[in-house]
Write a protein that holds these residues in place. Sequence first.
Motif, PDB file in Angstrom:
ATOM      1  N   ALA A  47       9.397  30.983 -56.476  1.00 14.64           N
ATOM      2  CA  ALA A  47      10.748  30.502 -56.163  1.00 14.64           C
ATOM      3  C   ALA A  47      10.832  29.038 -56.579  1.00 14.64           C
ATOM      4  O   ALA A  47       9.955  28.252 -56.228  1.00 14.64           O
ATOM      5  CB  ALA A  47      11.003  30.643 -54.666  1.00 14.64           C
ATOM      6  N   ILE A  48      11.891  28.710 -57.346  1.00 16.40           N
ATOM      7  CA  ILE A  48      11.989  27.331 -57.854  1.00 16.40           C
ATOM      8  C   ILE A  48      13.342  26.742 -57.431  1.00 16.40           C
ATOM      9  O   ILE A  48      14.301  26.728 -58.225  1.00 16.40           O
ATOM     10  CB  ILE A  48      11.829  27.287 -59.395  1.00 16.40           C
ATOM     11  N   PRO A  49      13.458  26.285 -56.178  1.00 18.76           N
ATOM     12  CA  PRO A  49      14.751  25.772 -55.728  1.00 18.76           C
ATOM     13  C   PRO A  49      15.179  24.552 -56.538  1.00 18.76           C
ATOM     14  O   PRO A  49      14.342  23.753 -56.959  1.00 18.76           O
ATOM     15  CB  PRO A  49      14.495  25.396 -54.262  1.00 18.76           C
ATOM     16  N   THR A  50      16.503  24.455 -56.743  1.00 20.93           N
ATOM     17  CA  THR A  50      17.025  23.345 -57.542  1.00 20.93           C
ATOM     18  C   THR A  50      17.707  22.293 -56.668  1.00 20.93           C
ATOM     19  O   THR A  50      18.137  21.265 -57.175  1.00 20.93           O
ATOM     20  CB  THR A  50      18.039  23.868 -58.575  1.00 20.93           C
ATOM     21  N   SER A  51      17.848  22.567 -55.393  1.00 16.04           N
ATOM     22  CA  SER A  51      18.470  21.571 -54.503  1.00 16.04           C
ATOM     23  C   SER A  51      17.873  21.699 -53.106  1.00 16.04           C
ATOM     24  O   SER A  51      17.265  22.723 -52.762  1.00 16.04           O
ATOM     25  CB  SER A  51      19.981  21.796 -54.420  1.00 16.04           C
ATOM     26  N   LEU A  52      18.103  20.660 -52.333  1.00 13.32           N
ATOM     27  CA  LEU A  52      17.606  20.637 -50.963  1.00 13.32           C
ATOM     28  C   LEU A  52      18.230  21.759 -50.131  1.00 13.32           C
ATOM     29  O   LEU A  52      17.552  22.437 -49.357  1.00 13.32           O
ATOM     30  CB  LEU A  52      17.951  19.261 -50.371  1.00 13.32           C
ATOM     31  N   ASP A  53      19.556  21.974 -50.329  1.00 16.85           N
ATOM     32  CA  ASP A  53      20.258  23.030 -49.580  1.00 16.85           C
ATOM     33  C   ASP A  53      19.605  24.384 -49.823  1.00 16.85           C
ATOM     34  O   ASP A  53      19.389  25.170 -48.908  1.00 16.85           O
ATOM     35  CB  ASP A  53      21.717  23.150 -50.043  1.00 16.85           C
ATOM     36  N   LEU A  55      16.581  24.951 -50.908  1.00 18.82           N
ATOM     37  CA  LEU A  55      15.226  24.979 -50.329  1.00 18.82           C
ATOM     38  C   LEU A  55      15.305  25.305 -48.834  1.00 18.82           C
ATOM     39  O   LEU A  55      14.556  26.142 -48.319  1.00 18.82           O
ATOM     40  CB  LEU A  55      14.538  23.625 -50.557  1.00 18.82           C
ATOM     41  N   GLN A  56      16.241  24.664 -48.159  1.00 14.92           N
ATOM     42  CA  GLN A  56      16.398  24.929 -46.716  1.00 14.92           C
ATOM     43  C   GLN A  56      16.767  26.391 -46.471  1.00 14.92           C
ATOM     44  O   GLN A  56      16.226  27.037 -45.571  1.00 14.92           O
ATOM     45  CB  GLN A  56      17.484  24.023 -46.138  1.00 14.92           C
ATOM     46  N   GLU A  89       2.142  36.130 -50.803  1.00 14.52           N
ATOM     47  CA  GLU A  89       2.937  34.924 -50.605  1.00 14.52           C
ATOM     48  C   GLU A  89       3.944  34.706 -51.743  1.00 14.52           C
ATOM     49  O   GLU A  89       3.775  35.208 -52.841  1.00 14.52           O
ATOM     50  CB  GLU A  89       2.032  33.677 -50.547  1.00 14.52           C
ATOM     51  N   ILE A  90       4.948  33.894 -51.426  1.00 13.75           N
ATOM     52  CA  ILE A  90       5.862  33.405 -52.460  1.00 13.75           C
ATOM     53  C   ILE A  90       5.510  31.941 -52.701  1.00 13.75           C
ATOM     54  O   ILE A  90       5.437  31.151 -51.750  1.00 13.75           O
ATOM     55  CB  ILE A  90       7.327  33.538 -51.993  1.00 13.75           C
ATOM     56  N   ILE A  91       5.267  31.608 -53.942  1.00 13.56           N
ATOM     57  CA  ILE A  91       5.000  30.201 -54.273  1.00 13.56           C
ATOM     58  C   ILE A  91       6.333  29.489 -54.391  1.00 13.56           C
ATOM     59  O   ILE A  91       7.254  29.981 -55.052  1.00 13.56           O
ATOM     60  CB  ILE A  91       4.214  30.090 -55.606  1.00 13.56           C
ATOM     61  N   VAL A  92       6.448  28.348 -53.715  1.00 17.53           N
ATOM     62  CA  VAL A  92       7.681  27.546 -53.822  1.00 17.53           C
ATOM     63  C   VAL A  92       7.362  26.356 -54.715  1.00 17.53           C
ATOM     64  O   VAL A  92       6.709  25.403 -54.291  1.00 17.53           O
ATOM     65  CB  VAL A  92       8.154  27.058 -52.441  1.00 17.53           C
ATOM     66  N   SER A  93       7.788  26.440 -55.961  1.00 17.32           N
ATOM     67  CA  SER A  93       7.556  25.319 -56.883  1.00 17.32           C
ATOM     68  C   SER A  93       8.633  24.264 -56.648  1.00 17.32           C
ATOM     69  O   SER A  93       9.827  24.566 -56.636  1.00 17.32           O
ATOM     70  CB  SER A  93       7.629  25.806 -58.330  1.00 17.32           C
ATOM     71  N   MET A  94       8.197  23.033 -56.501  1.00 18.92           N
ATOM     72  CA  MET A  94       9.145  21.936 -56.222  1.00 18.92           C
ATOM     73  C   MET A  94       9.569  21.213 -57.504  1.00 18.92           C
ATOM     74  O   MET A  94      10.264  20.197 -57.459  1.00 18.92           O
ATOM     75  CB  MET A  94       8.497  20.950 -55.240  1.00 18.92           C
ATOM     76  N   ALA A  95       9.183  21.783 -58.651  1.00 16.16           N
ATOM     77  CA  ALA A  95       9.362  21.073 -59.934  1.00 16.16           C
ATOM     78  C   ALA A  95      10.809  20.696 -60.253  1.00 16.16           C
ATOM     79  O   ALA A  95      11.063  19.735 -60.979  1.00 16.16           O
ATOM     80  CB  ALA A  95       8.798  21.931 -61.057  1.00 16.16           C
ATOM     81  N   ARG A  96      11.784  21.477 -59.718  1.00 14.00           N
ATOM     82  CA  ARG A  96      13.188  21.203 -60.097  1.00 14.00           C
ATOM     83  C   ARG A  96      13.926  20.335 -59.081  1.00 14.00           C
ATOM     84  O   ARG A  96      15.118  20.079 -59.226  1.00 14.00           O
ATOM     85  CB  ARG A  96      13.921  22.527 -60.347  1.00 14.00           C
ATOM     86  N   ILE A  97      13.237  19.917 -58.048  1.00 11.63           N
ATOM     87  CA  ILE A  97      13.822  18.910 -57.140  1.00 11.63           C
ATOM     88  C   ILE A  97      13.100  17.621 -57.505  1.00 11.63           C
ATOM     89  O   ILE A  97      12.048  17.299 -56.966  1.00 11.63           O
ATOM     90  CB  ILE A  97      13.631  19.312 -55.664  1.00 11.63           C
ATOM     91  N   ASN A  98      13.658  16.918 -58.480  1.00 11.68           N
ATOM     92  CA  ASN A  98      12.828  15.918 -59.171  1.00 11.68           C
ATOM     93  C   ASN A  98      13.556  14.626 -59.547  1.00 11.68           C
ATOM     94  O   ASN A  98      13.285  14.048 -60.585  1.00 11.68           O
ATOM     95  CB  ASN A  98      12.224  16.552 -60.430  1.00 11.68           C
ATOM     96  N   ARG A  99      14.457  14.188 -58.654  1.00 11.18           N
ATOM     97  CA  ARG A  99      15.160  12.916 -58.952  1.00 11.18           C
ATOM     98  C   ARG A  99      14.456  11.735 -58.288  1.00 11.18           C
ATOM     99  O   ARG A  99      13.952  11.854 -57.171  1.00 11.18           O
ATOM    100  CB  ARG A  99      16.587  12.969 -58.398  1.00 11.18           C
ATOM    101  N   VAL A 100      14.476  10.595 -58.988  1.00 14.22           N
ATOM    102  CA  VAL A 100      14.154   9.338 -58.308  1.00 14.22           C
ATOM    103  C   VAL A 100      15.491   8.899 -57.703  1.00 14.22           C
ATOM    104  O   VAL A 100      16.431   8.601 -58.422  1.00 14.22           O
ATOM    105  CB  VAL A 100      13.613   8.277 -59.293  1.00 14.22           C
TER     106      VAL A 100
END
Length: 475
Positions: A47-53, A55-56, A89-100
């Motif tokens: 799973a590769i969420p693209t936003s905080l919402d 992901l929640q 398990e489901i892997i949650v990749s955080m790669a697309r939540i990536n802003r400074v």
Amino acid sequence: MKRQDSRTIKSLEEILGPDNVLSDARDMAPYVVELRRRFNNPARAIAIPTSLDRLQALVKWANANRVPLVPQGGNTGMVGGQVPKNGNEIIVSMARINRVRKVDGDGAFMFAEAGVTLEKARRAADGAGLLFPLAIAPQDKAQIGGILSSNAGGLQVLAYGNARQLCLGIEAVLADGSLFRGLNGLKKNNTGYDLSSLLVGAEGTLGIISAASLKLFARPEGFETAFINLASPEAALELFRELSRRLGTSLTTFELMPDFGIAMQLRHGMIDKNPARSRSDWYVLAQVSRLPGQDRNGLSQGLEAARNNRTIKDFVISGKPGEQRRMWQVREQLSSAQSREGASIKHDVSVPVSAVPELIRTGCKAAGKIVPGIRPCPFGHLGDGNIHFNLSQPVDADATAYMEGAGKIHDAIYEIVAELGGSISAEHGIGQLKTGLLKEYKDPVAYEMMKKIKNILDPNNILNPGKMLDQAPEQ
Ligand code: 2HG
Ligand code: ZN
């Protein structure tokens, strides 16, 4: 695909959008297999969420349906914390939540999201004329979320501290999907338990870090780097004392290397020349950073003095980036040189700095008794008391048989580490590799506290189950 799995994929696609879910075995392979290929269990999906919402929403759904999640950053961890253990398990990749999100020069901090790579974080700091000093390899892969979750260390801890010490606060999604808002740019903030620190180094078992507030520092104008010849780890400790006294926190790096580490690199064509002035049994790579207006001679004066009193045999020193690069390369390639030399039994351990020579002396002796012909390659962060006590197989030994006998060597080395007041994990963490060791060596009261905390924050055990604590929380 099982019916249950296809229902799971459908739910994930609804929550995250179809482009952000992978379920084909080939697509999942890079997420499932880690660097050393020691752990190779399947995942149900990536799973590769693209936003905080999103992901929640994902975590909330997983909690309601008791679906285990494995948070993952750049997949550079060395203890199997970021890859599945049970295969469901489901892997949650955080790669697309990536802003400074922001860089604050006055407060000397930045807010970076979990998927920001170390390289991107360092560039963002640089753009504001500042330094984010954490240095681990590979910088273009390692991500802020993983770095903090594993409390990574690396090559500049001596001057700047490890990931936890570089963090002012974090934001994280908790097991029930709620958002812990601990991001701040405050140097002083005495408002109760330090919850951000608790989640740092928790390897994703208490929450999924979504962003962090990172400390920034004045950017050095230049560096002096030295490659030093010495006879023994005792001499290296003596030199460390001398240089620390003279240079304080401008001494950013002090790394110990055995000659075996360099011989391997020459043998495998990874370097064409030893960067030291001559061959010796041991070497140290030392680096000093220089702020604008600071004297550039501190390191060379310290080394001259050490050569005069025979603490060291010789040294080369350079302020030129090309020459420095060649010295660093030798240190950075030690790990991969070892993997070309056959099987290696590893121990990422720490002891009080003053006990490093004893660790190396007694450790090498003990390992040699168990496996005659074993080739010790203890190297690393002497200035932090953190040695990678690695042991290459004897020449011509059978790699599989050698690794099968690892248990005996582990027992001997960890016993020595414990006697010296050290830690069974210095900077790589516990993951699924050291759960048994943690239970054995952690203070029992501390271990119970950890279990209680896990139980309260993740009662359904959906966050990285079986990692760090080798059991489900009590229901
Ligand atoms: C290093 O310091 C890494 O190079 C890897 O932490 C250590 O491979 C190792 O044992
Ligand atoms: Zn290391």
